[in-house]
Write a protein that holds these residues in place. Sequence first.
Motif, short mmCIF file in Angstrom:
data_model
loop_
_atom_site.label_atom_id
_atom_site.label_comp_id
_atom_site.label_asym_id
_atom_site.label_seq_id
_atom_site.Cartn_x
_atom_site.Cartn_y
_atom_site.Cartn_z
N GLU A 40 35.60 -38.44 -9.52
CA GLU A 40 36.40 -39.21 -10.47
C GLU A 40 36.05 -40.68 -10.27
O GLU A 40 35.56 -41.07 -9.21
N GLY A 41 36.29 -41.49 -11.27
CA GLY A 41 35.84 -42.87 -11.17
C GLY A 41 36.87 -43.89 -11.61
O GLY A 41 38.08 -43.68 -11.47
N TYR A 42 36.34 -44.98 -12.10
CA TYR A 42 37.12 -46.14 -12.51
C TYR A 42 38.14 -45.78 -13.58
O TYR A 42 39.30 -46.19 -13.51
N LEU A 43 37.70 -45.03 -14.58
CA LEU A 43 38.61 -44.73 -15.68
C LEU A 43 39.73 -43.80 -15.24
O LEU A 43 40.87 -43.95 -15.69
N GLU A 44 39.44 -42.87 -14.36
CA GLU A 44 40.49 -41.98 -13.86
C GLU A 44 41.49 -42.76 -13.02
O GLU A 44 42.70 -42.50 -13.07
N VAL A 72 38.79 -49.99 -22.17
CA VAL A 72 39.13 -49.32 -20.90
C VAL A 72 40.60 -48.88 -20.92
O VAL A 72 40.92 -47.73 -20.57
N ILE A 112 41.00 -45.77 -23.17
CA ILE A 112 40.55 -44.51 -22.55
C ILE A 112 41.53 -44.09 -21.47
O ILE A 112 41.92 -42.93 -21.36
#
Lengths: 377, 377, 377, 377
Positions: C315-319, C20, C23
Amino acid sequence: MSRLKLGMVGGGQGAFIGAVHRIAARIDGKWDLVAGAFSSDPEKSKASAAELGVAPDRAYGSFQEMAEGEAAREDGIDAVAIVTPNHMHAAPAVAFLTAGIHVICDKPLAATPGQADEIAEAVRSSGRRFILTHNYTGYPLIRQARQMVADGALGDLRVVQAEYPQDWLAEEVHNKQADWRTDPNRSGAGGCIGDIGTHAYNLACFVTGLRAESVASDLDAFVPGRRVDDNVHVMLRFGGGVKGMLWASQVAVGNENALRLRVYGTKGGLEWGQENPNVMRFTRFGEPTRTLTRGGAGASEANIRVTRTPPGHPEGYLEGFANIYSEAAAIVANARDGTPLPEGLHAPGIEDGLDGMRFIAACIASSRADGAWTRLG
Amino acid sequence: MSRLKLGMVGGGQGAFIGAVHRIAARIDGKWDLVAGAFSSDPEKSKASAAELGVAPDRAYGSFQEMAEGEAAREDGIDAVAIVTPNHMHAAPAVAFLTAGIHVICDKPLAATPGQADEIAEAVRSSGRRFILTHNYTGYPLIRQARQMVADGALGDLRVVQAEYPQDWLAEEVHNKQADWRTDPNRSGAGGCIGDIGTHAYNLACFVTGLRAESVASDLDAFVPGRRVDDNVHVMLRFGGGVKGMLWASQVAVGNENALRLRVYGTKGGLEWGQENPNVMRFTRFGEPTRTLTRGGAGASEANIRVTRTPPGHPEGYLEGFANIYSEAAAIVANARDGTPLPEGLHAPGIEDGLDGMRFIAACIASSRADGAWTRLG
Amino acid sequence: MSRLKLGMVGGGQGAFIGAVHRIAARIDGKWDLVAGAFSSDPEKSKASAAELGVAPDRAYGSFQEMAEGEAAREDGIDAVAIVTPNHMHAAPAVAFLTAGIHVICDKPLAATPGQADEIAEAVRSSGRRFILTHNYTGYPLIRQARQMVADGALGDLRVVQAEYPQDWLAEEVHNKQADWRTDPNRSGAGGCIGDIGTHAYNLACFVTGLRAESVASDLDAFVPGRRVDDNVHVMLRFGGGVKGMLWASQVAVGNENALRLRVYGTKGGLEWGQENPNVMRFTRFGEPTRTLTRGGAGASEANIRVTRTPPGHPEGYLEGFANIYSEAAAIVANARDGTPLPEGLHAPGIEDGLDGMRFIAACIASSRADGAWTRLG
Amino acid sequence: MSRLKLGMVGGGQGAFIGAVHRIAARIDGKWDLVAGAFSSDPEKSKASAAELGVAPDRAYGSFQEMAEGEAAREDGIDAVAIVTPNHMHAAPAVAFLTAGIHVICDKPLAATPGQADEIAEAVRSSGRRFILTHNYTGYPLIRQARQMVADGALGDLRVVQAEYPQDWLAEEVHNKQADWRTDPNRSGAGGCIGDIGTHAYNLACFVTGLRAESVASDLDAFVPGRRVDDNVHVMLRFGGGVKGMLWASQVAVGNENALRLRVYGTKGGLEWGQENPNVMRFTRFGEPTRTLTRGGAGASEANIRVTRTPPGHPEGYLEGFANIYSEAAAIVANARDGTPLPEGLHAPGIEDGLDGMRFIAACIASSRADGAWTRLG
């Protein structure tokens, strides 16, 4: 306002919509059910009457007998609710109207255009009131939606999306409800288009204040052996250049009664679904979407007028239906003794019924003509 | 697998989709952006290159120069991403393919059928790979949906409902994004139908494994002065008697990017929406609806294969887009040195692009023919 | 801004959070991973390095070796990401800080208060930057929430409800992730309270700008044999008379990562959940609830500043995690060469880490004291 | 079953809950309202009676008069509904019970423990029936939830989360509803805790079959000048090691009547909210979450037994309330003439009322003792 006396044709044991009408009539305490021809079988009619607390001498063996008997009584019914299958709307409606009794009738108006015209003619000639239970127009937020459109909150309308998917007929089913709805002799030429397509169409018309001018449609009977349509795709052209789509289905697995309406104009958009009818999404262009609630912050007069409980205490299908019965009570009381009509009253009537029949006929005709744009009536 | 070298045509300052492609290419660490013709203005191209860390000698003033230059280098790019407006897809695509360089191209394939055919011909003659970024096919639950349909979880398909409403063009708007999308010289004859209608159509095809055989449509340009459609209503007939509806709109106030797909068959139904793409509703007829999640309980192999984070940690648009870039990396590596293709790989390609062009053309033709059913290609 | 060089401690094969972080560091193209001690086993560290494209001479067998080696290189790393289990944060953090290298560290700060203090001391004495990846503070709508509270949109705060239910540890589970998190020697005395309770607490503090003054708690280990808590109930007293509740659970069946925050003041209320993080409900007292979106109508500067894609493209967790890495890049670049810090920058740091440790300690102490109100630190 | 005769104490003009009781009593057609002491002001009582169609000779000026009068009539009421403010429950309840008339009483049971005991003693000594309208237990899906827990679908219970946020008292408000609810002389020592906290607590107990053994709480009166609590935080310890949290608030801006219950056990979890009460989320550990609906696929007998309309046609607050009145009708008919009780009948009674009073008292005591765990009763 003193209570009104209601009779019922149909709605005996095993029926679904008769029980709904009875609850709807009870909720606001404006009607007493005092007479009925609950079944074409006199014995069954009497048994249902006993269960429902209707006196034996007002449990009739036929609607003809009932229309005559009630018209003759000093304390005869003020109105009759007709809750039979579609092909059995016209004869009792005409009989009661002719006997001078107001009619509350389930939708669609009739099984055939000819029957529909007979009813319309009886309404005209009798001068009696006729209320068609397009019950979804009774939801408070639908009342607000209509008011908002009329007040220009959406600007000039452009696009209407209406849909009513169900899944209960996704396979071959046999029960009292399914049998008549899939039998063209009882339901009329339209299956899904008549049973629920008309609800979606009526709702779109009610909220927008428009009628469709023409339709292009594609009707299917997906279940093998089914004799009427069970899935309908329709493109619509309303007046003023407004365009729409309508989807109704009885084979959309995973849907119960997911009637939904979305309306878009130059300035705003509205979205509402009947499975959670206490909220409506409204967006003014360029602003965050607002969630309007039944009776809550932002509720309009038209919404509050037909609301019973505080916001957050959900009202549902029966309360919406009850609103139609309460409107009907006001209309009948007004006809009876001039009791003034309340401001903001709305109830679907014979014109809605005729327009629904035209909609059904046009959709069937268009589909048979390979989707050619077909004018309503 | 060693990293691949990526070039880009378009995507300079002020562009939206170029930045998306670059992030998508970075997420899984399989591509390095090393060359670009970011603008048709050489100065701007160089400025963008500097910002993006691309070496000055690989900041080209034109795509022709770039195709030539990169083809000549020992360390030339493995593939080029074409992220220009629609009318500028064909020329660079043909140039790079002809120069032996694989192409990743934004959708729709081209502005005109003629341009589309040129690309297709270049793909055939060059033997190079061509990936079209119909990015929504990269969402893990869309992969699962496709697998479920193929595995028969829905039974025989009957009905497909696809929609893609937006509202950003509800009024006249002027900016880089809006200008070319509403200019038929740059977008092609289709506006909304090409820009987002093709996305909805491609998604429906991807999940069902079907193609539309014919369409009946009604296209509108609601905003005064708009030269391309901004709202489209389409009825579809797929193979095997499957029926569908598709709605795409740029004027549906209150919608951002509400792409939604619903598929119904004899045994089950699926519903998915891209604004909350980590859940999908699935119903087996007669059972409660299940909420499937990205990577969660009930996730299939096809879902898990393209998932990075644990369930409940949402992945979004960029991750779905990145999945296309990772598939592209596998395809290009395979073409380069025979690196085996992973099982379950999917990437939209030239056939999807051509089918999208046929869809656009048929919808426009049908609408002009007053909604007559029109065959694709 | 030129790219920064990142090293990593931990995050080898089988790890979750290391991938994570990688990324997150890649998404905005501001970091290159160039060195690592990915495992305490030198062979495994080298294997991971090869997979990750890290040069063999920068694949270290231990963090000590790495801190020394990188500090000595002209092209040494600008910062190190520490992604080991909790008990292995302090030693590498101190080593790198002391070697003059900035640190990005996973949360909670450490396994014990003593370790936490060592890190804090090293931060102070070294003058290096320290960023703690309380990644949920990176979500754009959380940034907007903080700004709205600070700007008074909610009036004076009264009530905070924070919760973080999961279910992955509802039964005894054995894998790399579960093992260390349920081992007090590696996770510290807190299980659920440290792993996710601190996230919920930190989020509440971030948005409200408050710290808890005292807590009353009830911690349980429901799964037989579990040595750390897996469900925690906490009542909170913030400064200024603001009250709160916090629930975190690893045994709440049906929940994936359902972190949710609700904040109420005299004038308004906010609700946000991370599983669909692109929407936030905001209500001004007496008005309809508004749905704010990431980047959409009503988005504030603080929201838009950390947004990449148009509204409706989730957009999500990684963003959100990437936003922390981009903030870290700005902080490190500023420390390196005075690159000005962007306006609106926020990144959790050592103080958040220490407060989280105090929160864990107070919750454990209160629960042991039968729920007595216990002051933080 | 023949219709039963109902009287009412309270519920005159301007009251909210009296109208709700009347609709609830009407919906299933089992009760006729025939007598009332609708106001402590005899004139107002008579005016309300006239509006409600109650005969003038049964419009009483006081409850004492009414209890006496009705007990003396051959056709006296079968039961009385007491819908006055809390401090006015005990006196009429005792009077009617003593007069041999069954009682349906609004909650909470009374304003003080002493009053509650008086009622309980009268129930015991009179042998009459006593139904407390904890109406949320009437929702069909709540019936199913209870059955599922009892049948072990969730395994051994671990965690219960109950909450009931509102916002209508977020500011100082003056109207009939607000005035007595914020006046300790009329509501009792508890404000929010008594008015809605007891609902949430009762619901948790109903579904789980458990009672709280002890509570630790933190009660606040946020609105300046408010003399009773308007926000309550409670941690609970049920029997068998089950833990819970309960939040009730009248100042949580953006909430209307957002009662919500979540229950988690070793094998499964359930979530339900009353604002959309026709759906319930159920998860078996390791499986996708299922959405159960009122009357739909997966509906249990306990659900279907109290359902009127097809799934997807929403029932709401009034229908749930009506279920309590229909249960009461069965209970009263059984007491009257031995009509057999239907299988599956449930109605909250005196024990629920006493437990609610113990809950209120314990919460107040715990909060005064700075949150010390306090046993119920």
